[in-house]
Scaffold this motif. Structure first.
Motif, PDB file in Angstrom:
ATOM      1  N   SER A 280       0.839  -1.198   0.000  1.00 39.48           N
ATOM      2  CA  SER A 280       0.000   0.000   0.000  1.00 39.48           C
ATOM      3  C   SER A 280       0.876   1.251   0.000  1.00 39.48           C
ATOM      4  N   ILE A 281       1.181   1.699  -1.203  1.00 39.56           N
ATOM      5  CA  ILE A 281       2.134   2.793  -1.396  1.00 39.56           C
ATOM      6  C   ILE A 281       1.598   4.103  -0.800  1.00 39.56           C
ATOM      7  N   TYR A 282       0.310   4.373  -1.044  1.00 40.77           N
ATOM      8  CA  TYR A 282      -0.276   5.618  -0.538  1.00 40.77           C
ATOM      9  C   TYR A 282      -0.160   5.671   0.984  1.00 40.77           C
ATOM     10  N   VAL A 283      -0.487   4.559   1.624  1.00 44.32           N
ATOM     11  CA  VAL A 283      -0.473   4.543   3.090  1.00 44.32           C
ATOM     12  C   VAL A 283       0.947   4.750   3.618  1.00 44.32           C
ATOM     13  N   MET A 284       1.918   4.130   2.947  1.00 45.37           N
ATOM     14  CA  MET A 284       3.317   4.300   3.387  1.00 45.37           C
ATOM     15  C   MET A 284       3.763   5.750   3.266  1.00 45.37           C
ATOM     16  N   GLY A 285       3.360   6.379   2.158  1.00 49.74           N
ATOM     17  CA  GLY A 285       3.770   7.769   1.920  1.00 49.74           C
ATOM     18  C   GLY A 285       3.216   8.720   2.964  1.00 49.74           C
ATOM     19  N   ARG A 286       2.112   8.333   3.602  1.00 48.65           N
ATOM     20  CA  ARG A 286       1.478   9.204   4.605  1.00 48.65           C
ATOM     21  C   ARG A 286       1.763   8.739   6.023  1.00 48.65           C
ATOM     22  N   ASN A 287       2.773   7.901   6.193  1.00 48.57           N
ATOM     23  CA  ASN A 287       3.064   7.345   7.520  1.00 48.57           C
ATOM     24  C   ASN A 287       3.987   8.287   8.300  1.00 48.57           C
ATOM     25  N   SER A 288       3.501   8.753   9.461  1.00 51.33           N
ATOM     26  CA  SER A 288       4.300   9.726  10.218  1.00 51.33           C
ATOM     27  C   SER A 288       5.548   9.091  10.857  1.00 51.33           C
ATOM     28  N   ASN A 289       5.609   7.750  10.905  1.00 56.51           N
ATOM     29  CA  ASN A 289       6.843   7.114  11.413  1.00 56.51           C
ATOM     30  C   ASN A 289       7.954   7.180  10.370  1.00 56.51           C
ATOM     31  N   ILE A 290       7.559   7.402   9.130  1.00 53.45           N
ATOM     32  CA  ILE A 290       8.561   7.451   8.059  1.00 53.45           C
ATOM     33  C   ILE A 290       8.827   8.893   7.643  1.00 53.45           C
ATOM     34  N   PHE A 291       7.756   9.662   7.489  1.00 53.94           N
ATOM     35  CA  PHE A 291       7.886  11.041   7.018  1.00 53.94           C
ATOM     36  C   PHE A 291       7.320  12.007   8.061  1.00 53.94           C
ATOM     37  N   GLU A 292       8.135  12.982   8.427  1.00 56.91           N
ATOM     38  CA  GLU A 292       7.650  14.016   9.349  1.00 56.91           C
ATOM     39  C   GLU A 292       6.576  14.844   8.645  1.00 56.91           C
ATOM     40  N   ASN A 293       5.561  15.278   9.349  1.00 54.20           N
ATOM     41  CA  ASN A 293       4.436  16.025   8.763  1.00 54.20           C
ATOM     42  C   ASN A 293       4.025  15.418   7.413  1.00 54.20           C
ATOM     43  N   PRO A 294       3.549  14.170   7.447  1.00 54.12           N
ATOM     44  CA  PRO A 294       3.386  13.439   6.180  1.00 54.12           C
ATOM     45  C   PRO A 294       2.350  14.037   5.237  1.00 54.12           C
ATOM     46  N   ASP A 295       1.411  14.837   5.746  1.00 57.03           N
ATOM     47  CA  ASP A 295       0.386  15.366   4.837  1.00 57.03           C
ATOM     48  C   ASP A 295       0.795  16.678   4.174  1.00 57.03           C
ATOM     49  N   ASP A 296       1.973  17.189   4.539  1.00 56.92           N
ATOM     50  CA  ASP A 296       2.397  18.478   3.971  1.00 56.92           C
ATOM     51  C   ASP A 296       3.312  18.284   2.767  1.00 56.92           C
ATOM     52  N   PHE A 297       3.233  19.241   1.859  1.00 51.81           N
ATOM     53  CA  PHE A 297       4.085  19.218   0.660  1.00 51.81           C
ATOM     54  C   PHE A 297       5.397  19.922   0.996  1.00 51.81           C
ATOM     55  N   ILE A 298       6.445  19.132   1.240  1.00 54.29           N
ATOM     56  CA  ILE A 298       7.738  19.714   1.646  1.00 54.29           C
ATOM     57  C   ILE A 298       8.847  19.135   0.755  1.00 54.29           C
ATOM     58  N   PRO A 299       9.096  19.726  -0.414  1.00 55.74           N
ATOM     59  CA  PRO A 299      10.123  19.167  -1.311  1.00 55.74           C
ATOM     60  C   PRO A 299      11.485  19.069  -0.641  1.00 55.74           C
ATOM     61  N   GLU A 300      11.753  19.983   0.296  1.00 53.16           N
ATOM     62  CA  GLU A 300      13.085  20.039   0.936  1.00 53.16           C
ATOM     63  C   GLU A 300      13.442  18.728   1.620  1.00 53.16           C
ATOM     64  N   ARG A 301      12.444  17.918   2.007  1.00 52.54           N
ATOM     65  CA  ARG A 301      12.792  16.686   2.733  1.00 52.54           C
ATOM     66  C   ARG A 301      13.676  15.775   1.857  1.00 52.54           C
TER      67      ARG A 301
END
Ligand code: HEM
Length: 480
Positions: A379-400
């Protein structure tokens, strides 16, 4: 009511049987058991990607789900290491569990090897670049002109679909189709529009029959209205594609650098298979890239720091190109921030929200026994929105993505698997290149704004994760 089940791989000390993998709410008993009502509650399968997010948040990184009575449980995982393990176990060829749509609707097979080794190679990019750049310049000019006649407001969907068709067909056939140009008074070619609509229709209707097993007798499918529609779309795509291909063969004006010539010259492919292969590229590459581009432009326009992001893009493009208008290989190599924007949009809105495979052997996944032949969903979408992997997962932050490159931290598998969600996609580099170049040409001259009166755009599943409504944004000229 779901029981919270936060078990992760690190907490498991011994193997557990398949039946111990958590399940979402079910109704029925024995082989009649199904989670379908729970999965489709609300707005059917359109919101399925969000439902999967809830399920994984509640049950943990591995769950098993039965969609239909009498069908096997599928296993869904959102653990990046487990995803990497699944890709590793399959060897060089993807072990998909469904027939391709060609096999199902048209009884045609295509040979994949010729595509795989050609399109994936990064050193092929320079061969395509000038063609994509020419199309992107035209399309950016058209957007600018069309927006100017309407107070800046413009609906991007038809233009972006024509862009991906025009640029992809220039690579498949070696020259432009001529379906879109810079002048908005010249309408987008009607046949090309029908073609992109048919591709879109193909994805939308496939979603509706996706969960029906593909090994039933042919007469069974012909009784399903959605299947009939799907066949019509596929036939249109194939007939129109074949027309274009045959025209090209007849014209005999190949430059030798187009994909069709490459396919036709492969001894392992019959002419029919070579033609199917060329059409499959269009089918696989037009709508996917168009949707990814719509999400990219939306993400930039709607970000709270939209002006800052666009300023960074503009500065980068101007620095990379200097006084030139074109984006050549050298300039492309300098578009680091733009690359990060594309990755970030694909993380938030992966057009293919999940990938499926079958287990080629018995395996252990996150401590559970998985028998050979099980259907595995990543489940790629779910992984991309996982706060354990990405800080502030719902925000668009290219700098990460830039920070990550600086740290050279390649240990987190999610970073390598998520943004593209298309590990064996043969067109990945081409899609990325189309996205970088169009974004650069648009934002160089225009400021994109999401109307403040509009609520944020939601996605819905039409096989691809698609914006729920047409993307209408404001494009204002940048003050020079
Ligand atoms: C952002 C745009 C794109 C996305 C999200 C995407 C996604 C995917 C995914 C998820 C797969 C299945 C991979 C797998 O099962 O492992 C795939 C396969 C494929 N894609 Fe793409 N794709 C994109 C652009 C393109 C483009 C531009 C082309 C054409 C050049 C293309 C052609 C194909 C083909 C022909 C396959 C089938 C490959 C095979 O069966 O071996 N895709 N794509």
């Amino acid at each position: 009511m779901i029981t919270r089940y936060a078990r992760t791989k690190s907490t498991l000390s011994h193997k557990l049987p398949f039946v111990k993998i958590p399940v979402p709410p079910e109704i029925g008993f024995g082989p009649l058991t199904t989670s379908l009502p729970y999965l489709t509650k609300g707005n059917g399968f359109k919101g399925f990607f969000k439902r999967m997010q809830t399920i994984h948040n509640d049950l943990g990184p591995i769950v098993r789900i039965r969609f239909m009575p009498f069908t096997p449980y599928i296993v869904s995982t959102t653990d990046p290491d487990a995803v990497a393990q699944i890709y590793r176990q399959e060897g060089p060829m993807p072990q998909r569990f469904k027939k391709t749509i060609w096999e199902l609707c048209l009884n045609t097979k295509t040979g994949k090897t010729s595509l795989n080794d050609h399109l994936l190679r990064p050193n092929n990019i320079p061969t395509w670049l000038s063609r994509i750049d020419a199309v992107a310049q035209d399309v950016a000019t058209r957007i600018q002109n069309e927006a100017a006649t309407n107070n800046g407001s413009i609906t991007l969907n038809p233009i972006i679909s024509a862009y991906t068709l025009e640029s992809l067909s220039s690579i498949v056939f070696g020259k432009r189709m001529g379906c879109i140009g810079p002048d908005p008074n010249v309408p987008i070619d009607e046949r090309a529009k029908q073609f992109t609509d048919a591709i879109h229709g193909f994805f939308t209707t496939s979603e509706r029959i996706f969960y029906i097993p593909d090994n039933l007798p042919t007469w069974f499918y012909s009784c399903i209205p959605e299947y009939k529609k799907l066949v019509q779309h596929v036939k249109f795509v194939f007939d129109f594609g074949e027309e274009m291909v045959l025209e090209k063969i007849k014209a005999n004006d190949s430059t030798g650098t187009d994909l069709l010539t490459l396919f036709l010259s492969r001894p392992e492919l019959s002419e029919r298979e070579a033609i199917s292969q060329a059409i499959e590229v269009l089918l696989g590459g037009v709508d996917t890239t168009a949707i990814a581009l719509l999400w990219l432009l939306y993400s930039i326009a709607a970000a709270p720091n939209s002006s800052e992001i666009q300023m960074k893009i503009r500065n980068e493009v101007n620095l990379a190109t200097g006084s030139k208008k074109v984006i050549d290989e050298e300039a492309l190599g300098k578009l680091t921030y733009i690359r990060a924007c594309v990755k970030e949009a694909l993380r938030l809105y992966p057009p293919t929200n999940a990938q499926m495979r079958t287990a080629v052997d018995d395996m252990t996944l996150l401590g559970y026994d998985i028998p050979k032949g099980s259907i595995l969903v990543m489940s790629i979408y779910v992984m991309g929105r996982n706060s354990n992997i990405f800080e502030n997962p719902d925000d668009f932050i290219p700098e990460r993505w830039l920070e990550r490159e600086n740290k050279l931290n390649r240990s987190n598998a999610a970073y390598s698997t998520i943004p593209f969600s298309m590990c064996t996609c043969v067109g990945r580099r081409l899609a990325e290149t189309e996205m970088y170049i169009l974004l650069a040409h648009i934002v160089r001259n225009l400021d994109l704004q999401w109307p403040s009166t509009e609520s944020l755009l939601q996605g819905e599943l039409r096989t691809l994760l698609t914006p729920e409504k047409p993307l209408t944004i404001s494009c204002q000229p940048v003050a020079k």
